[in-house]
Design a protein around this motif. Structure first.
Motif, short mmCIF file in Angstrom:
data_model
loop_
_atom_site.label_atom_id
_atom_site.label_comp_id
_atom_site.label_asym_id
_atom_site.label_seq_id
_atom_site.Cartn_x
_atom_site.Cartn_y
_atom_site.Cartn_z
N TYR A 246 0.84 -1.20 0.00
CA TYR A 246 0.00 0.00 0.00
C TYR A 246 0.88 1.25 0.00
N PHE A 247 2.06 1.10 0.60
CA PHE A 247 2.95 2.24 0.83
C PHE A 247 4.39 1.74 0.76
N ALA A 248 5.25 2.51 0.12
CA ALA A 248 6.67 2.15 0.02
C ALA A 248 7.50 3.32 0.54
N SER B 86 -4.51 6.91 3.26
CA SER B 86 -4.50 8.36 3.06
C SER B 86 -3.09 8.91 3.31
N ASP B 87 -2.88 10.15 2.94
CA ASP B 87 -1.59 10.81 3.21
C ASP B 87 -1.29 10.82 4.69
N ASP B 88 -2.30 11.15 5.51
CA ASP B 88 -2.10 11.20 6.97
C ASP B 88 -1.77 9.84 7.54
N TRP C 80 1.69 8.76 9.41
CA TRP C 80 1.68 8.13 10.72
C TRP C 80 2.48 6.82 10.69
N LEU C 81 2.29 6.02 9.65
CA LEU C 81 3.04 4.76 9.53
C LEU C 81 4.54 4.99 9.52
N LEU C 82 4.97 5.97 8.74
CA LEU C 82 6.40 6.26 8.64
C LEU C 82 6.95 6.78 9.96
#
Length: 96
Positions: free
Chosen positions: A19-21, A48-50, A54-56
């Protein structure tokens, strides 16, 4: 570093779509004590961007804090002894 959803991971394992890299550029790590990070949301319908931010930030807090990093080590080296509730507690989040 790739992030995917739990349900996708359960269904597809290592073949789950990210989903995100996050990419870490370490060229300046030694000379300037600086690592640049680029985050790319692969599925905007899933994250979402937010949420990506938060994940990062949360991932960084686990890797850059010695006490929290022990949870990462336990997950990788002693998976049978890993409890997700310990991560939630370390992040001051409600335990489900």
């Amino acid at each position: 570093m790739l992030f995917t959803g739990l349900e996708d991971y359960k269904a597809r394992g290592t073949q789950a779509s990210p989903y995100f890299a996050a990419t870490f550029y370490t060229e300046f790590a030694e000379s300037k004590d600086l690592v640049l990070i680029r985050g790319d949301i692969v599925f905007t319908s899933k994250l979402s961007d937010d949420e990506a931010k938060w994940l990062l930030e949360t991932t960084q807090s686990l890797y850059l804090n010695d006490t929290r990093y022990k949870l990462v080590e336990r997950f990788n080296k002693e998976p049978r002894n890993f409890e997700f509730k310990d991560v939630l507690q370390a992040l001051d989040m409600p335990v489900l």
